[in-house]
Design an enzyme around this catalytic site. Structure first.
Site, PDB file in Angstrom:
ATOM      1  N   HIS A 229      -5.265  42.436 -24.194  1.00 57.00           N
ATOM      2  CA  HIS A 229      -5.508  43.786 -24.707  1.00 57.00           C
ATOM      3  C   HIS A 229      -4.247  44.587 -24.992  1.00 57.00           C
ATOM      4  O   HIS A 229      -4.199  45.375 -25.932  1.00 57.00           O
ATOM      5  CB  HIS A 229      -6.395  44.571 -23.736  1.00 57.00           C
ATOM      6  CG  HIS A 229      -6.686  45.956 -24.216  1.00 57.00           C
ATOM      7  ND1 HIS A 229      -6.021  47.061 -23.752  1.00 57.00           N
ATOM      8  CD2 HIS A 229      -7.528  46.401 -25.173  1.00 57.00           C
ATOM      9  CE1 HIS A 229      -6.464  48.130 -24.392  1.00 57.00           C
ATOM     10  NE2 HIS A 229      -7.388  47.763 -25.259  1.00 57.00           N
TER      11      HIS A 229
ATOM     12  N   HIS B 212     -17.064  43.073 -26.069  1.00 55.70           N
ATOM     13  CA  HIS B 212     -15.756  43.726 -25.969  1.00 55.70           C
ATOM     14  C   HIS B 212     -14.870  42.990 -24.953  1.00 55.70           C
ATOM     15  O   HIS B 212     -15.151  43.002 -23.758  1.00 55.70           O
ATOM     16  CB  HIS B 212     -15.987  45.174 -25.532  1.00 55.70           C
ATOM     17  CG  HIS B 212     -14.745  45.974 -25.371  1.00 55.70           C
ATOM     18  ND1 HIS B 212     -14.285  46.409 -24.155  1.00 55.70           N
ATOM     19  CD2 HIS B 212     -13.859  46.423 -26.298  1.00 55.70           C
ATOM     20  CE1 HIS B 212     -13.174  47.107 -24.331  1.00 55.70           C
ATOM     21  NE2 HIS B 212     -12.901  47.128 -25.617  1.00 55.70           N
TER      22      HIS B 212
HETATM   23  O1  G3P Z   1     -11.173  47.576 -30.731  1.00 51.87           O
HETATM   24  C1  G3P Z   1     -12.209  48.403 -30.426  1.00 51.87           C
HETATM   25  C2  G3P Z   1     -12.314  48.517 -28.966  1.00 51.87           C
HETATM   26  O2  G3P Z   1     -11.835  47.341 -28.390  1.00 51.87           O
HETATM   27  C3  G3P Z   1     -11.628  49.686 -28.386  1.00 51.87           C
HETATM   28  O3  G3P Z   1     -10.288  49.558 -28.366  1.00 51.87           O
HETATM   29  O4  G3P Z   1      -8.491  49.848 -26.770  1.00 51.87           O
HETATM   30  O5  G3P Z   1     -10.438  48.459 -26.084  1.00 51.87           O
HETATM   31  O6  G3P Z   1      -8.874  47.636 -27.836  1.00 51.87           O
HETATM   32  P1  G3P Z   1      -9.495  48.840 -27.203  1.00 51.87           P
HETATM   33 CA    CA Z   2      -9.959  46.090 -29.185  1.00 50.95          CA
END
Ligand code: G3P
Ligand code: CA
Length: 301
Positions: free
Chosen positions: A51, A9
């Protein structure tokens, strides 16, 4: 996709500032199956890996370009060219109002020399590392805020799809999963733009979990917030909503977000959190800031 997958992530963001090439290299070394890219456009239409549509919580924009904020006091990626963005220092995430680092025990804020980069640069890094290490690690790009981009006169989705195609990501076999929170846009990707990629519909709100049948008309999987899978805890055991089984009945894979060893919420350990979702709830993969810990958990299963 049969095996449970580990999605780094924003890279190995538990250890290095999110969405830096350094965090992506580390995730590759840790053997994540996929590495995530959140994507926003610059003023000159370069897809930037970051992000948010804002710059002020992960860069020194407020120091370098103090007069370039909008009326809401935020600095927007879309107001700067790629060359201007390259002059910024990227840092560990912080609260722009207070200056406080978000995750206290992560990489120290303001240290190091990290830069923003384009989607193309990140793909070249991952594909290059795949060649030099003999691995085949995939990419997991997310189109951020398509409505905002449209209002600004930008075609983010078309630009992202073109870059993916230029680098060989065209079908479900090409080790790329495309994600978006905006269901109308993801449906358009499949039905109007005729993408053959593996598509994942991200889910933020509980009411969206009732739309699985519709999502299954264009998506191959869902990416829910992990809390939407939990219902209650009885006698120390977590019980689950029907989200995972409902999705599986529709042939949708389930990749919940976000698993953080330093933000456990109701779990007593990261191991318990991983057991609960990967084993008990039977999800197909997880977004995690700590890919090494999930690799080691799955190896010892
Ligand atoms: O894209 C899935 C995960 O990354 C959660 O969302 O807000 O961290 O981009 P976000
Ligand atoms: Ca994401």
């Amino acid at each position: 996709m049969n095996k449970k997958i580990i999605i780094a992530h924003r890279g190995a963001s538990g250890y290095l500032p999110e969405h830096t090439l350094e965090a992506k290299s580390m995730a590759h070394l840790m053997n994540a199956d996929f590495i995530e890219q959140d994507i926003v456009l610059s003023k000159d239409d370069v897809p930037i890996v970051i992000h948010d549509i804002y710059l002020d919580d992960v860069t020194d924009i407020a120091i370098k370009f103090p007069n370039s904020k909008r009326k809401d006091n935020r600095f927007y990626v879309i107001d700067f060219t790629f060359d201007e963005l390259q002059t910024l220092q990227v840092t560990e995430r912080f609260n722009p109002a207070t200056g406080a680092q978000f995750y206290k025990n992560r990489f120290p804020k303001g240290k190091g020399n990290f830069k923003l980069h384009s989607l193309q640069e990140e793909i070249e890094l991952i594909q290059g590392l795949n060649t030099s290490t003999g691995k085949n690690i995939g990419i997991y790009p997310e189109i951020k805020e398509p409505k905002f981009h449209q209002k600004e006169g930008k075609k983010i989705t078309e630009i992202v799809l073109k870059v993916l195609s230029d680098y060989g990501y065209k079908t479900k076999k090409d080790n790329c999963i495309l994600q978006c929170f905006d269901a109308n846009e993801l449906e358009r990707v499949r039905k109007e733009l005729n993408s053959k990629l593996f598509l994942v519909q991200l889910i933020e709100f509980k009411e969206e979990t009732k739309k699985l049948k519709h999502f299954a008309t264009f998506a191959d999987g869902i990416g829910p917030w992990y809390k939407q899978i939990l219902s209650e805890k009885i006698d120390g055991k977590f019980r689950f909503t029907s989200l995972v089984s409902d999705a599986h009945k529709l042939d949708l894979t389930v990749h919940p977000y976000t698993f953080r060893a330093d933000a456990l919420d109701e779990f007593s350990s990261f191991k318990e959190m991983l057991e609960t979702f990967l084993i008990d709830a039977n999800v197909d993969g997880v977004f995690t800031d700590f890919p090494d810990l999930v690799v080691s958990f799955l190896r010892n299963m």
